[in-house]
Design a protein around this motif. Structure first.
Motif, PDB file in Angstrom:
ATOM      1  N   LYS A 127       0.856  -1.181   0.000  1.00 31.62           N
ATOM      2  CA  LYS A 127       0.000   0.000   0.000  1.00 31.62           C
ATOM      3  C   LYS A 127       0.896   1.236   0.000  1.00 31.62           C
ATOM      4  N   CYS A 128       0.668   2.116  -0.969  1.00 35.82           N
ATOM      5  CA  CYS A 128       1.507   3.304  -1.121  1.00 35.82           C
ATOM      6  C   CYS A 128       0.699   4.558  -0.849  1.00 35.82           C
ATOM      7  N   PHE A 129       1.220   5.386   0.036  1.00 35.00           N
ATOM      8  CA  PHE A 129       0.607   6.665   0.359  1.00 35.00           C
ATOM      9  C   PHE A 129       1.684   7.738   0.196  1.00 35.00           C
ATOM     10  N   GLY A 130       1.957   8.086  -1.065  1.00 31.81           N
ATOM     11  CA  GLY A 130       3.068   8.980  -1.316  1.00 31.81           C
ATOM     12  C   GLY A 130       4.378   8.282  -0.990  1.00 31.81           C
ATOM     13  N   GLN A 200       7.139   8.224  14.843  1.00 37.60           N
ATOM     14  CA  GLN A 200       7.866   7.385  13.890  1.00 37.60           C
ATOM     15  C   GLN A 200       7.609   7.802  12.442  1.00 37.60           C
ATOM     16  N   LEU A 201       6.433   8.390  12.195  1.00 37.92           N
ATOM     17  CA  LEU A 201       6.056   8.780  10.831  1.00 37.92           C
ATOM     18  C   LEU A 201       6.274  10.265  10.567  1.00 37.92           C
ATOM     19  N   GLN A 202       7.051  10.929  11.402  1.00 34.18           N
ATOM     20  CA  GLN A 202       7.195  12.377  11.278  1.00 34.18           C
ATOM     21  C   GLN A 202       7.868  12.807   9.962  1.00 34.18           C
ATOM     22  N   GLU A 203       8.574  11.895   9.310  1.00 30.35           N
ATOM     23  CA  GLU A 203       9.184  12.230   8.025  1.00 30.35           C
ATOM     24  C   GLU A 203       8.209  12.076   6.854  1.00 30.35           C
ATOM     25  N   TRP A 204       7.037  11.547   7.118  1.00 33.38           N
ATOM     26  CA  TRP A 204       6.007  11.438   6.089  1.00 33.38           C
ATOM     27  C   TRP A 204       5.458  12.841   5.811  1.00 33.38           C
ATOM     28  N   PRO A 205       5.621  13.378   4.612  1.00 29.57           N
ATOM     29  CA  PRO A 205       5.197  14.754   4.333  1.00 29.57           C
ATOM     30  C   PRO A 205       3.716  14.986   4.649  1.00 29.57           C
ATOM     31  N   GLU A 206       3.407  16.086   5.338  1.00 31.95           N
ATOM     32  CA  GLU A 206       2.029  16.395   5.703  1.00 31.95           C
ATOM     33  C   GLU A 206       1.154  16.604   4.475  1.00 31.95           C
ATOM     34  N   GLU A 208       1.053  14.678   2.041  1.00 35.79           N
ATOM     35  CA  GLU A 208       0.642  13.356   1.561  1.00 35.79           C
ATOM     36  C   GLU A 208      -0.354  12.683   2.488  1.00 35.79           C
ATOM     37  N   GLY A 209      -0.251  12.961   3.797  1.00 37.73           N
ATOM     38  CA  GLY A 209      -1.182  12.337   4.734  1.00 37.73           C
ATOM     39  C   GLY A 209      -0.761  12.544   6.170  1.00 37.73           C
ATOM     40  N   GLU A 210      -1.616  12.100   7.088  1.00 36.45           N
ATOM     41  CA  GLU A 210      -1.344  12.235   8.513  1.00 36.45           C
ATOM     42  C   GLU A 210      -2.347  11.395   9.299  1.00 36.45           C
ATOM     43  N   ILE A 211      -2.016  11.120  10.556  1.00 41.11           N
ATOM     44  CA  ILE A 211      -2.983  10.513  11.472  1.00 41.11           C
ATOM     45  C   ILE A 211      -3.607  11.658  12.247  1.00 41.11           C
ATOM     46  N   LYS A 212      -4.860  11.918  11.973  1.00 46.22           N
ATOM     47  CA  LYS A 212      -5.528  13.099  12.512  1.00 46.22           C
ATOM     48  C   LYS A 212      -6.413  12.734  13.705  1.00 46.22           C
ATOM     49  N   LEU A 214      -9.774  13.660  15.635  1.00 45.65           N
ATOM     50  CA  LEU A 214     -11.037  14.359  15.510  1.00 45.65           C
ATOM     51  C   LEU A 214     -11.651  14.418  16.900  1.00 45.65           C
ATOM     52  N   ARG A 215     -11.623  15.600  17.484  1.00 42.16           N
ATOM     53  CA  ARG A 215     -12.034  15.768  18.872  1.00 42.16           C
ATOM     54  C   ARG A 215     -13.431  15.199  19.124  1.00 42.16           C
ATOM     55  N   GLY A 216     -13.512  14.318  20.108  1.00 45.94           N
ATOM     56  CA  GLY A 216     -14.787  13.710  20.480  1.00 45.94           C
ATOM     57  C   GLY A 216     -15.203  12.550  19.604  1.00 45.94           C
ATOM     58  N   LEU A 217     -14.444  12.269  18.535  1.00 44.04           N
ATOM     59  CA  LEU A 217     -14.808  11.193  17.608  1.00 44.04           C
ATOM     60  C   LEU A 217     -13.767  10.077  17.565  1.00 44.04           C
ATOM     61  N   GLY A 218     -12.483  10.455  17.469  1.00 45.30           N
ATOM     62  CA  GLY A 218     -11.455   9.431  17.429  1.00 45.30           C
ATOM     63  C   GLY A 218     -10.318   9.818  16.511  1.00 45.30           C
ATOM     64  N   TYR A 219      -9.784   8.820  15.800  1.00 44.27           N
ATOM     65  CA  TYR A 219      -8.616   9.027  14.957  1.00 44.27           C
ATOM     66  C   TYR A 219      -8.922   8.627  13.519  1.00 44.27           C
ATOM     67  N   GLN A 220      -8.210   9.276  12.594  1.00 42.07           N
ATOM     68  CA  GLN A 220      -8.408   9.006  11.182  1.00 42.07           C
ATOM     69  C   GLN A 220      -7.062   8.994  10.465  1.00 42.07           C
ATOM     70  N   PHE A 221      -6.836   7.981   9.647  1.00 42.36           N
ATOM     71  CA  PHE A 221      -5.652   7.906   8.803  1.00 42.36           C
ATOM     72  C   PHE A 221      -5.989   8.639   7.512  1.00 42.36           C
ATOM     73  N   CYS A 222      -5.629   9.916   7.465  1.00 41.20           N
ATOM     74  CA  CYS A 222      -5.987  10.771   6.343  1.00 41.20           C
ATOM     75  C   CYS A 222      -4.962  10.636   5.226  1.00 41.20           C
ATOM     76  N   VAL A 223      -5.425  10.406   4.030  1.00 40.66           N
ATOM     77  CA  VAL A 223      -4.540  10.264   2.870  1.00 40.66           C
ATOM     78  C   VAL A 223      -4.877  11.370   1.878  1.00 40.66           C
ATOM     79  N   TYR A 224      -3.893  12.187   1.544  1.00 40.32           N
ATOM     80  CA  TYR A 224      -4.087  13.270   0.589  1.00 40.32           C
ATOM     81  C   TYR A 224      -3.445  12.968  -0.758  1.00 40.32           C
ATOM     82  N   LYS A 225      -2.475  12.033  -0.779  1.00 33.91           N
ATOM     83  CA  LYS A 225      -1.782  11.704  -2.015  1.00 33.91           C
ATOM     84  C   LYS A 225      -1.402  10.230  -2.000  1.00 33.91           C
ATOM     85  N   LYS A 226      -1.792   9.522  -3.033  1.00 33.98           N
ATOM     86  CA  LYS A 226      -1.421   8.112  -3.159  1.00 33.98           C
ATOM     87  C   LYS A 226      -0.357   7.931  -4.224  1.00 33.98           C
TER      88      LYS A 226
END
Length: 226
Positions: A127-130, A200-206, A208-212, A214-226
């Motif tokens: 799986k490639c995310f940028g 550990q993923l801090q070198e992953w360009p923002e 391209e994606g991030e682990i975001k 969402l206050r009161g909801l949880g976490y999301q693996f956001c992908v902006y570029k594949k």
């Protein structure tokens, strides 16, 4: 012609499944004892396994674990144990679907078709995310070709999130899918795992994606570029 391995110790049920599965243009192999499944699996190399839980010899949970150690072959669990915890145990253990007895044979065939379709749509383990690449088979994670070392638990969290990009999961949902229902610790473990992953993923360009969060909801693996 795809091969379906039917693992069921009750002969009448096994025979009914065999008739319906063959009618759907599949080849079938049968096993009636849990101790013989792995040998039959390795010899016949099936495309999907219908696996009963309660078997003489090894039980279905043990067999599922052994299959997952060597193969990504789709597995559908068949069992009279209809409790939701058993279902979740099977799915969390690597099963692709779960059908409770008594079942309708036509439904089993429909589930076989559905699971095989899902398996065919995503055959690549990479799986490639940028610049971030995750190999779900070898469990190797790299950013710009540099390997990232992760603990087994943090890796499990990342693998689950990467399999479900741009979806939000609460702490409880992550505990259910990654830690399992038997986990009795604090949900703070989720926050700590996410914190370690971000580091550990801090070198992953923002870009391209991030682990975001969402206050009161949880976490999301956001992908902006594949």
């Amino acid at each position: 012609m795809k091969t379906i391995l039917i693992v069921e110790d009750e002969l009448p049920i096994s025979q009914v499944l065999k008739v319906y599965v063959q009618k759907a243009n599949f080849k079938t192999e049968q096993v009636f004892n849990g101790n013989e499944v792995i040998e039959k699996f390795e010899r016949t190399k099936p495309d999907l396994v219908l696996l009963d839980v309660m078997l003489p010899g090894k039980d279905g949970w043990t067999i599922l674990k052994e299959i997952r150690q060597k193969s990504t072959c789709p597995v559908i669990m068949l069992t009279a144990l209809g409790d939701v915890n058993y279902k979740l145990s099977g799915l969390n253990g690597g099963a692709d679907d779960y059908i409770s007895k008594p079942f309708i044979a036509d439904e089993v065939v429909a589930r076989i078709h559905a699971v095989l379709r899902r398996a065919q749509t995503d055959t690549s383990p990479l799986k490639c995310f940028g610049q971030l690449q995750i190999d779900t088979k070898s469990h190797r994670v790299t950013i710009n070709d540099r390997e990232i070392e992760l603990t087994p638990r943090d890796l499990s969290v990342l693998l689950f999130l990467a399999e479900n990009p741009n979806q939000t999961f609460s702490r409880d949902q992550l505990i259910e899918h990654v830690w399992g229902w038997e986990y009795d610790g604090s949900d703070r473990a989720v926050d700590l795992a996410i914190k370690r992953l971000r580091k550990q993923l801090q070198e992953w360009p923002e870009s391209e994606g991030e682990i975001k969060t969402l206050r009161g909801l949880g976490y999301q693996f956001c992908v902006y570029k594949k």
